[in-house]
Design an enzyme around this catalytic site. Structure first.
Site, PDB file in Angstrom:
ATOM      1  N   GLU A   5       0.396  -1.493  -0.082  1.00 40.17           N
ATOM      2  CA  GLU A   5       0.163   0.084   0.097  1.00 40.17           C
ATOM      3  C   GLU A   5       1.313   1.214  -0.671  1.00 40.17           C
ATOM      4  OE1 GLU A   5      -2.242  -0.382   3.004  1.00 40.17           O
ATOM      5  OE2 GLU A   5      -3.155  -2.471   2.492  1.00 40.17           O
ATOM      6  N   ASN A  36       1.807  -5.538  -3.093  1.00 40.17           N
ATOM      7  CA  ASN A  36       0.745  -5.495  -2.650  1.00 40.17           C
ATOM      8  C   ASN A  36      -0.038  -4.269  -2.536  1.00 40.17           C
ATOM      9  OD1 ASN A  36      -1.416  -8.076  -1.979  1.00 40.17           O
ATOM     10  ND2 ASN A  36      -1.914  -6.942  -0.223  1.00 40.17           N
ATOM     11  N   HIS A  45     -10.813  -6.337  -0.987  1.00 42.92           N
ATOM     12  CA  HIS A  45     -11.923  -5.861  -0.529  1.00 42.92           C
ATOM     13  C   HIS A  45     -12.558  -5.364  -0.721  1.00 42.92           C
ATOM     14  CE1 HIS A  45      -9.110  -7.077   3.043  1.00 42.92           C
ATOM     15  NE2 HIS A  45      -7.939  -6.513   2.738  1.00 42.92           N
ATOM     16  N   GLU A  79      -6.639 -10.731  -0.833  1.00 44.62           N
ATOM     17  CA  GLU A  79      -7.177 -10.348   0.663  1.00 44.62           C
ATOM     18  C   GLU A  79      -8.279  -9.814   0.365  1.00 44.62           C
ATOM     19  OE1 GLU A  79      -5.405  -6.857   2.923  1.00 44.62           O
ATOM     20  OE2 GLU A  79      -3.482  -7.639   1.912  1.00 44.62           O
ATOM     21  N   ASP A 133     -12.722 -10.148   0.986  1.00 47.79           N
ATOM     22  CA  ASP A 133     -13.739 -10.257   1.137  1.00 47.79           C
ATOM     23  C   ASP A 133     -14.020  -9.664   1.141  1.00 47.79           C
ATOM     24  OD1 ASP A 133     -12.750  -7.416   2.585  1.00 47.79           O
ATOM     25  OD2 ASP A 133     -12.152  -8.718   4.364  1.00 47.79           O
TER      26      ASP A 133
HETATM   27  O1  G3I Z   1      -9.696  -7.710  17.974  1.00 48.16           O
HETATM   28  C1  G3I Z   1      -9.383  -6.687  19.061  1.00 48.16           C
HETATM   29  C2  G3I Z   1     -10.546  -5.915  20.286  1.00 48.16           C
HETATM   30  O2  G3I Z   1     -10.856  -7.184  20.625  1.00 48.16           O
HETATM   31  C3  G3I Z   1      -9.879  -5.213  20.236  1.00 48.16           C
HETATM   32  O3  G3I Z   1     -11.145  -4.529  21.260  1.00 48.16           O
HETATM   33  C4  G3I Z   1      -9.558  -4.277  19.565  1.00 48.16           C
HETATM   34  C5  G3I Z   1      -8.447  -2.899  20.181  1.00 48.16           C
HETATM   35  O4  G3I Z   1      -7.360  -2.205  19.894  1.00 48.16           O
HETATM   36  O5  G3I Z   1      -8.377  -5.042  19.133  1.00 48.16           O
HETATM   37  C6  G3I Z   1      -8.499  -5.932  17.976  1.00 48.16           C
HETATM   38  O6  G3I Z   1      -7.908  -6.271  17.131  1.00 48.16           O
HETATM   39  C7  G3I Z   1      -7.743  -5.355  15.965  1.00 48.16           C
HETATM   40  C8  G3I Z   1      -7.507  -6.277  14.691  1.00 48.16           C
HETATM   41  O7  G3I Z   1      -7.137  -5.355  13.864  1.00 48.16           O
HETATM   42  C9  G3I Z   1      -8.589  -6.685  14.642  1.00 48.16           C
HETATM   43  O8  G3I Z   1      -9.027  -7.559  13.433  1.00 48.16           O
HETATM   44  C10 G3I Z   1      -6.370  -4.403  15.880  1.00 48.16           C
HETATM   45  O9  G3I Z   1      -6.396  -3.599  17.087  1.00 48.16           O
HETATM   46  C11 G3I Z   1      -5.933  -4.026  15.102  1.00 48.16           C
HETATM   47  O10 G3I Z   1      -4.544  -3.051  15.256  1.00 48.16           O
HETATM   48  C12 G3I Z   1      -5.566  -5.679  13.341  1.00 48.16           C
HETATM   49  O11 G3I Z   1      -5.947  -5.142  12.668  1.00 48.16           O
HETATM   50  C13 G3I Z   1      -4.730  -5.436  11.700  1.00 48.16           C
HETATM   51  C14 G3I Z   1      -5.330  -4.393  10.254  1.00 48.16           C
HETATM   52  O12 G3I Z   1      -4.688  -4.942   9.311  1.00 48.16           O
HETATM   53  C15 G3I Z   1      -4.007  -3.052  10.696  1.00 48.16           C
HETATM   54  O13 G3I Z   1      -4.451  -2.058  10.047  1.00 48.16           O
HETATM   55  C16 G3I Z   1      -6.199  -5.869  11.343  1.00 48.16           C
HETATM   56  O14 G3I Z   1      -6.031  -7.832  12.308  1.00 48.16           O
HETATM   57  C17 G3I Z   1      -5.831  -6.681   9.497  1.00 48.16           C
HETATM   58  O15 G3I Z   1      -6.679  -7.549   9.158  1.00 48.16           O
HETATM   59  C18 G3I Z   1      -5.173  -6.188   8.547  1.00 48.16           C
HETATM   60  O16 G3I Z   1      -5.136  -6.240   7.522  1.00 48.16           O
HETATM   61  C19 G3I Z   1      -4.280  -5.473   6.582  1.00 48.16           C
HETATM   62  C20 G3I Z   1      -3.509  -5.581   5.560  1.00 48.16           C
HETATM   63  O17 G3I Z   1      -2.129  -6.162   6.613  1.00 48.16           O
HETATM   64  C21 G3I Z   1      -3.523  -4.982   4.620  1.00 48.16           C
HETATM   65  N1  G3I Z   1      -4.170  -4.723   3.456  1.00 48.16           N
HETATM   66  C22 G3I Z   1      -5.730  -3.939   4.212  1.00 48.16           C
HETATM   67  C23 G3I Z   1      -5.704  -5.004   5.767  1.00 48.16           C
HETATM   68  C24 G3I Z   1      -7.237  -5.053   6.482  1.00 48.16           C
HETATM   69  O18 G3I Z   1      -6.953  -3.429   7.325  1.00 48.16           O
END
Ligand code: G3I
Length: 358
Positions: free
Chosen positions: A155, A206, A242, A271, A273
């Site tokens: 990105e 990506n 997405h 990715e 969905d």
């Molecule tokens: O699930 C917890 C929740 O219980 C809690 O209350 C909350 C507090 O912040 O956090 C939640 O977890 C979050 C998680 O996403 C949930 O899926 C994390 O904080 C958060 O950092 C995390 O974000 C990740 C995100 O990238 C960061 O930008 C996602 O896991 C992940 O799926 C996402 O993936 C990105 C790819 O790497 C790049 N392309 C886009 C894609 C979607 O944003």
């Protein structure tokens, strides 16, 4: 299926009709369907869920590729500037090894999910260049022979209103690794470091929201064309996919895939969905689930129509665990192939049929 068999009996040629002869049973899983088409079918995965029996069983049964959703990001791998913590990512890589799955690595250079010691560290460009080179070479080196493809950079091109321009990031120009203002030169350096660390791994760029023809995919195309011309090591482009709108126009996706594969790089859907509006229990309407299935079918068919489109990967596989619910505060969800109880959805059937049909 009717098959006509010509058989030789005692020297006499006979033509007989055989009902069901040579009937190929429907594939029992996504990975079986993908294998028939010579494709990879993958999903993002989370190590903390591997102890859940249904999660692990579905992951191993259905997919022949996985990608750590968060476990290979700087935030997780780098507790501080001196050390690496591979424990979470190793769990996923070990799981993949036990179940003959390929691993996509994600991601080495990104503006998100970087640890505070890095983003708030006031490092000079020289120091940042050193940190990034060490990071790329150590991580790619650690997984040499185990990760077959890396999202080297993620990105790097911006959204509206600077669509298609390089994004301002710590790695590019805030303050950057010493190549601010030199376009994609900082990305080039990262690809070269990754190739040095593992000459066999496929190196991908990506990107989000670049699936269709448009300013962002044009900018990536120009970069890949330039890299290929000058021998900068790049092997593929990942389109995230997405989809947040059931009326999204994906009609130019196939043409976009075609122009990239014509440059000699692979394309992978990395990715996917298709998020839907959901009620307070997280349920979507039956009509939307059917439209969602159509979306998966169309995207998969477009990919399969190009030899160079080699993988379809979803961003998680069960609606129980998806970034969408978290990001939309529960208003959207249900974007994946299995519901929260691991029951396959119409989207699953659509993808399995399409994958098995090439
Ligand atoms: O699930 C917890 C929740 O219980 C809690 O209350 C909350 C507090 O912040 O956090 C939640 O977890 C979050 C998680 O996403 C949930 O899926 C994390 O904080 C958060 O950092 C995390 O974000 C990740 C995100 O990238 C960061 O930008 C996602 O896991 C992940 O799926 C996402 O993936 C990105 C790819 O790497 C790049 N392309 C886009 C894609 C979607 O944003």
């Amino acid at each position: 299926m009717h098959r006509t068999l010509k058989v030789q009996m005692m020297g006499v040629g006979l033509t007989v009709f055989c009902l069901g002869c040579g009937m190929v049973p429907s594939p029992a899983s996504l990975r079986e369907a993908a294998q028939r088409s010579g494709m990879l079918v993958g999903t993002a995965a989370r190590p903390e869920q591997l102890t859940e029996a249904a999660y692990a069983a579905t992951l191993a049964r259905e997919f022949n590729m996985l990608e750590p959703e968060d476990a290979m990001k700087w935030e997780v791998l780098r507790p501080d500037s001196q050390s690496f913590d591979f424990s979470q990512a190793d769990r996923l890589v070990d799981f993949a090894g036990q179940h003959s799955m390929k691993v996509r690595g994600h991601t080495l250079v990104w503006h998100q999910q970087n640890p505070p010691w890095l983003t708030q560290g006031q490092f000079t460009p020289d120091q940042l260049a050193g940190l990034l080179e060490t990071h790329i070479k150590t991580v790619v080196g650690h997984y040499r022979g185990k990760v077959f493809a890396w999202d080297v950079a993620n990105e790097a091109f911006d959204e509206q209103p600077r669509l298609g321009q390089l994004r301002d990031t710590i790695w590019y120009n805030r303050p950057g690794i010493g190549l601010a203002g030199n376009g994609t030169a900082y990305l080039e350096r990262c690809f070269r470091w990754a190739r040095e660390a593992d000459p066999q791994a496929l190196l991908f760029y990506n990107e989000a929201e670049a699936e269709a023809l448009g300013p962002k995919s044009d900018a990536i195309y120009a970069m890949v064309q330039d890299f290929r011309k000058r021998g900068v090591p790049i092997d593929g482009v990942g389109f995230e996919m997405h989809i947040g709108n059931l009326h999204s126009d994906i009609s130019s996706f196939s043409a976009n895939v075609g122009r990239f594969t014509a440059l000699g790089v692979q394309v992978q859907i990395t990715e996917m969905d298709v998020s839907l509006p959901v009620d307070a229990h997280g349920n979507a309407s039956a009509e939307d689930l059917q439209r969602q299935a159509d979306m998966y079918r169309q995207v998969a068919a477009a990919c399969l129509s190009h030899r160079g489109c080699t993988a379809i990967q979803t961003w998680g596989f069960t609606d129980k665990y998806s970034w969408i619910g978290w990001q939309s505060k529960g208003t959207r969800g249900a974007g994946l192939l299995f519901d929260r109880n691991y029951v396959p959805k119409p989207a699953y059937q659509a993808l399995r049929e399409t994958l098995g049909a090439r």
